[in-house]
Design a protein around this motif. Structure first.
Motif, PDB file in Angstrom:
ATOM      1  N   ARG A   1      31.912  53.718  14.261  1.00 50.06           N
ATOM      2  CA  ARG A   1      31.359  54.331  12.746  1.00 50.06           C
ATOM      3  C   ARG A   1      31.527  55.377  12.134  1.00 50.06           C
ATOM      4  O   ARG A   1      32.044  55.633  11.157  1.00 50.06           O
ATOM      5  CB  ARG A   1      29.903  53.882  12.741  1.00 50.06           C
ATOM      6  N   HIS A   2      31.426  56.594  13.259  1.00 48.90           N
ATOM      7  CA  HIS A   2      31.583  57.895  12.477  1.00 48.90           C
ATOM      8  C   HIS A   2      32.735  58.564  13.095  1.00 48.90           C
ATOM      9  O   HIS A   2      33.114  59.584  12.254  1.00 48.90           O
ATOM     10  CB  HIS A   2      30.570  58.630  13.229  1.00 48.90           C
ATOM     11  N   LYS A   3      33.557  57.999  14.115  1.00 43.98           N
ATOM     12  CA  LYS A   3      34.966  58.800  14.408  1.00 43.98           C
ATOM     13  C   LYS A   3      36.181  58.037  14.472  1.00 43.98           C
ATOM     14  O   LYS A   3      37.297  58.500  14.608  1.00 43.98           O
ATOM     15  CB  LYS A   3      34.637  59.208  16.207  1.00 43.98           C
TER      16      LYS A   3
ATOM     17  N   GLN B   1      28.655  53.702   7.173  1.00 44.60           N
ATOM     18  CA  GLN B   1      28.468  55.236   8.020  1.00 44.60           C
ATOM     19  C   GLN B   1      27.051  55.724   7.668  1.00 44.60           C
ATOM     20  O   GLN B   1      26.290  56.334   8.516  1.00 44.60           O
ATOM     21  CB  GLN B   1      29.530  56.141   7.703  1.00 44.60           C
TER      22      GLN B   1
ATOM     23  N   ASN C   1      26.174  57.835   5.371  1.00 47.57           N
ATOM     24  CA  ASN C   1      26.180  59.314   4.835  1.00 47.57           C
ATOM     25  C   ASN C   1      26.092  59.332   3.355  1.00 47.57           C
ATOM     26  O   ASN C   1      26.420  60.222   2.572  1.00 47.57           O
ATOM     27  CB  ASN C   1      27.196  60.365   5.507  1.00 47.57           C
TER      28      ASN C   1
ATOM     29  N   CYS D   1      35.797  58.356   5.636  1.00 48.00           N
ATOM     30  CA  CYS D   1      34.621  58.797   6.118  1.00 48.00           C
ATOM     31  C   CYS D   1      35.172  60.053   7.294  1.00 48.00           C
ATOM     32  O   CYS D   1      34.401  60.426   8.109  1.00 48.00           O
ATOM     33  CB  CYS D   1      33.778  57.813   6.989  1.00 48.00           C
TER      34      CYS D   1
END
Lengths: 223, 367
Positions: free
Chosen positions: A85-87, A114, A116, A159
C-alpha cells in the motif's frame, strides 16, 4: 548505499494438486534505488512471478527478499499488503482500471486506500505530466488503450511508491502509444528518481532501461 | 470514495440491483403485512367489543375469550338475575353469538333491542332502522361497503334469507346483528346467551360489581372490559405467534438468500476488480467493508421501498376489503427493518469473507 531490491536464492514453487511447479529457481537480484531495470525473457520463464513476489502479492517459497530493507520472507499477508500500500506501485499489461470509476477516481482510490488523504498538488502534477487532464471524468471504456495505461501509471505513482513494478506495460498498445508510455516511465524515473522494474518482451522498451536482466527457466541469466 | 464505489457498482448492474432491492422490499412487506393484519384484526375486534360500552363481560365456564368460540351458552335468565340481585349492575345485555363463515369470518350478534340500547346507547344509523320482523338484519357500514349492500336488500346467512333494515356505524361488537329470537332458532336453542355485557350504574363500581357477580357465578369468567380487551393480543394466541414467527422466518430466509446470491455473483463477476484493489494495497477489512456497504445500501433501499410499498398495500387492501384491519405500528416498521438488515448482513458476510480472502495473483488473472 543499500539496494532497494535485494533477492538471494529466491525460489517460488506453485503447487497444482500434487504437482509442484517451480516458477523461480533461485533468483539473485540487486537493484539500487532510482534505477530503471528491464527484465526480459521468454514466456513462462518466471518474470511475472518475480514481479508478484517483489510486489508482495505472493509470498516466496524460500530465499531472501529484501525490499526497501523489509524482509518479505518474514512477513505475513497482512504485513505485505500494508507494505504494498505504501511502497509499491503496479502497472499491468491489461491496464486493470476499475471499470465503474472515472479516471479521476481510479487515480484517487490509490490515495484513499493508502489512507493519507487526497493530495491535490501531487495529483495535479502527475496528471499534467501524463497529459490526462482532459480525460479525468471519463470512464475506462471511453478511453483509448494509451490513455488507460497513462491513468494506470498515474494511479501507480500517485502515492509516491518506492518502487514501480510494470508488467508488460506496452503489451496491449500500438507502437505510438507504447513509445508515449515508455517515455513517461523514463520521465518518471528521471524526474522523481523513481525506481522502476519493468517486464517486457519488447526489445525497444528494454533498451530504454538503465539495465536489462534476462531470465530463463526461473533463473537470471545476467545481472 | 467508498460510497462512490458502492453507488457506481450498484448502477453498473441495475437489473440485479433492482431485483435485490425488490427482494428486500418483499421481505419487509411480508413481515409488516403479516403482523399488521393479525394485530390489526385483534385490535380492531378489541376496539369493537370496547365500543359496546359495557363495563363487565360474563362468559360461560370454559369459554374462550374469543367471541364465537363459546361452546355452551348460558341460561338467559342469569342476566335478569344479575340485574336484580347484584349491586351496581344497571343493565345486562345478553348476546347469542353465531359464526358466519362466508366471505371472511364474521360473528353475528343475536340481540334484543331494548337491552342493546340500554347498554350501548344505541346504534348510529347511516340508513334504515331497527328490525321490524324476525328475518331482519342490521349490518355495519364497513360490511355494507365491502359487500355493496343497501337497506332493503336481501342477505343470505346460514341458509336463511334476511332483509337488511339498517346500516349502522361500525364499532358495536359485531358487524351483523339479528333478532335474538331468530338467532335462537338458527342455533336450535332457547333462552340462552353466549355472553353477557354488563353496564354498571357507574364505571367506578366495576370492581365491586365484578365481586358481586363472582359470588353468584363462582365458576364463570367475569372480567372488566379493560381486562377482557387486553386479552386480544397475539401472546394469548400461541398458534398465531407461531404463524407470525414462521412467516418472519420465511421472509428472513428470502432476504438472506437473495442477498447471498446477489453478493456472491457480484464477487465472482468482480474477482479481477478485487485483485486490482488488492494490488493497490486494500486490506481484507477494506474489501469486506466495501461488499457489506454495498449489501447494506441495497438493504436500506429495500427497506424504504418495502415500507412505502406496505403503506400503499394497506391503502389498497382497505379500500378493496373495508372490513380488513391492517395495523402498521412504528415498532414493527423498525423491527422489520432490523430483521431485513440482519438477514442482509448474514447473507453478505460469506461473499465478503470470500472476496477478502481471494488470492491477489489468481484474482488478477481471472478472466
Amino acid at each position: 548505499m543499500e539496494p532497494i531490491i535485494l533477492t538471494s536464492d529466491l525460489k517460488k514453487i506453485y503447487r497444482i494438486g500434487k504437482v509442484e511447479v517451480p516458477a523461480l529457481r533461485g533468483v539473485d537480484l540487486v537493484v539500487p534505488e532510482g534505477e530503471f531495470v528491464a527484465v526480459a525473457g521468454p514466456s513462462g520463464c518466471g518474470k511475472s512471478t518475480l514481479l508478484h513476489v517483489l510486489g508482495g502479492l505472493t509470498a516466496p517459497t524460500s530465499g531472501k527478499v529484501l525490499v526497501d530493507g523489509n524482509d518479505f520472507s518474514a512477513m505475513n499477508d497482512a504485513d505485505r499488503t500494508r507494505f504494498r500500500r505504501h511502497k509499491i506501485g503496479f502497472v499491468f499489461q491489461r491496464f486493470n482500471l476499475l471499470p465503474t470509476l472515472t479516471a479521476r477516481n481510479n487515480i484517487a482510490i490509490a490515495q484513499h486506500i493508502q489512507g493519507n488523504g487526497f493530495n491535490p498538488h501531487r495529483f495535479q502534477a502527475i496528471v499534467e505530466m501524463l497529459g490526462i487532464q482532459g480525460k479525468l471524468n471519463h470512464r475506462p471504456y471511453a478511453l483509448s488503450g494509451g490513455e488507460q495505461q497513462r491513468v494506470a501509471i498515474a494511479r501507480a505513482v500517485i502515492c509516491e511508491p518506492k518502487i514501480l513494478l510494470a508488467d508488460e506495460p506496452t503489451g496491449n498498445l500500438d507502437s505510438e502509444n507504447s513509445q508515449i508510455v515508455l517515455n513517461m516511465l523514463r520521465g518518471l524515473n528521471r524526474s522523481f528518481r523513481q525506481t522502476i522494474l519493468m517486464i517486457t518482451h519488447n526489445p525497444d522498451a528494454a533498451a530504454l532501461a538503465d539495465r536489462v536482466l534476462r531470465m530463463r527457466d526461473g533463473r537470471m541469466l545476467l545481472d | 470514495m467508498e460510497t462512490k464505489m458502492v453507488i457506481s457498482n450498484l448502477l453498473h448492474r441495475p437489473t440485479r440491483t433492482i431485483i435485490s432491492i425488490l427482494a428486500v422490499a418483499i421481505e419487509v412487506g411480508l413481515v409488516m403485512l403479516t403482523v399488521g393484519m393479525t394485530t390489526g384484526m385483534l385490535s380492531e375486534t378489541a376496539r369493537r367489543v370496547e365500543g359496546i360500552g359495557a363495563d363487565i363481560i360474563v362468559q360461560p365456564p370454559g369459554a374462550s375469550f374469543l367471541m364465537g368460540f363459546t361452546p355452551a351458552p348460558m341460561p338467559i335468565k342469569i342476566g335478569d338475575l344479575l340485574e336484580e340481585k347484584v349491586e351496581h349492575v344497571a343493565h345486562v345485555l345478553p348476546v347469542l353469538i353465531l359464526m358466519n363463515v362466508g366471505v371472511g369470518v364474521n360473528i353475528v350478534f343475536g340481540i334484543n333491542r331494548e337491552q342493546f340500547d340500554a347498554v350501548t346507547g344505541g346504534f348510529v344509523f347511516h340508513s334504515g332502522g331497527w328490525f321490524t320482523g324476525p328475518d331482519d338484519i342490521i349490518v355495519d357500514d364497513l360490511y355494507a361497503k365491502a359487500g355493496h349492500l343497501k337497506v332493503g336488500q336481501k342477505l343470505t346467512l346460514f341458509s336463511h334469507s334476511f332483509r337488511i333494515t339498517g346500516i349502522v356505524e361500525h364499532g358495536k361488537g359485531a358487524r351483523l346483528f339479528i333478532p335474538l329470537q331468530t338467532d335462537e332458532e338458527l342455533n336450535q336453542t332457547q333462552d340462552k346467551a353466549s355472553i353477557f355485557f354488563v353496564k354498571c350504574t357507574d364505571p367506578g363500581y366495576t370492581d365491586d360489581a365484578i365481586s358481586g357477580i363472582r359470588q353468584f357465578l363462582p365458576t364463570y369468567p367475569v372480567r372488566s372490559m379493560a381486562e377482557y380487551t387486553s386479552l386480544y393480543s397475539s401472546n394469548n394466541l400461541p398458534a398465531l405467534n407461531t404463524f407470525i414467527e414462521a412467516l418472519i422466518c420465511i421472509a428472513l430466509t428470502i432476504g438472506f438468500l437473495v442477498i447471498f446470491l446477489s453478493m456472491y455473483t457480484t464477487i465472482t463477476e468482480r474477482t479481477r476488480e478485487i485483485g486490482i484493489l488488492k494490488s493497490l494495497g486494500a486490506s481484507k477489512s477494506y474489501i469486506m467493508s466495501l461488499i457489506l456497504r454495498e449489501a447494506a445500501t441495497i438493504c436500506v433501499l429495500g427497506i424504504a421501498a418495502g415500507e412505502v410499498g406496505t403503506l400503499g398495500a394497506r391503502r389498497v387492501l382497505q379500500s378493496s376489503f373495508p372490513t380488513l384491519a391492517v395495523r402498521l405500528t412504528p415498532h414493527w416498521m423498525v423491527y422489520a427493518a432490523v430483521l431485513a438488515m440482519g438477514g442482509t448482513v448474514l447473507g453478505a458476510v460469506y461473499p465478503a469473507l470470500r472476496a477478502a480472502s481471494l488470492d491477489p495473483v489468481d484474482a488478477l488473472a481471472y478472466e
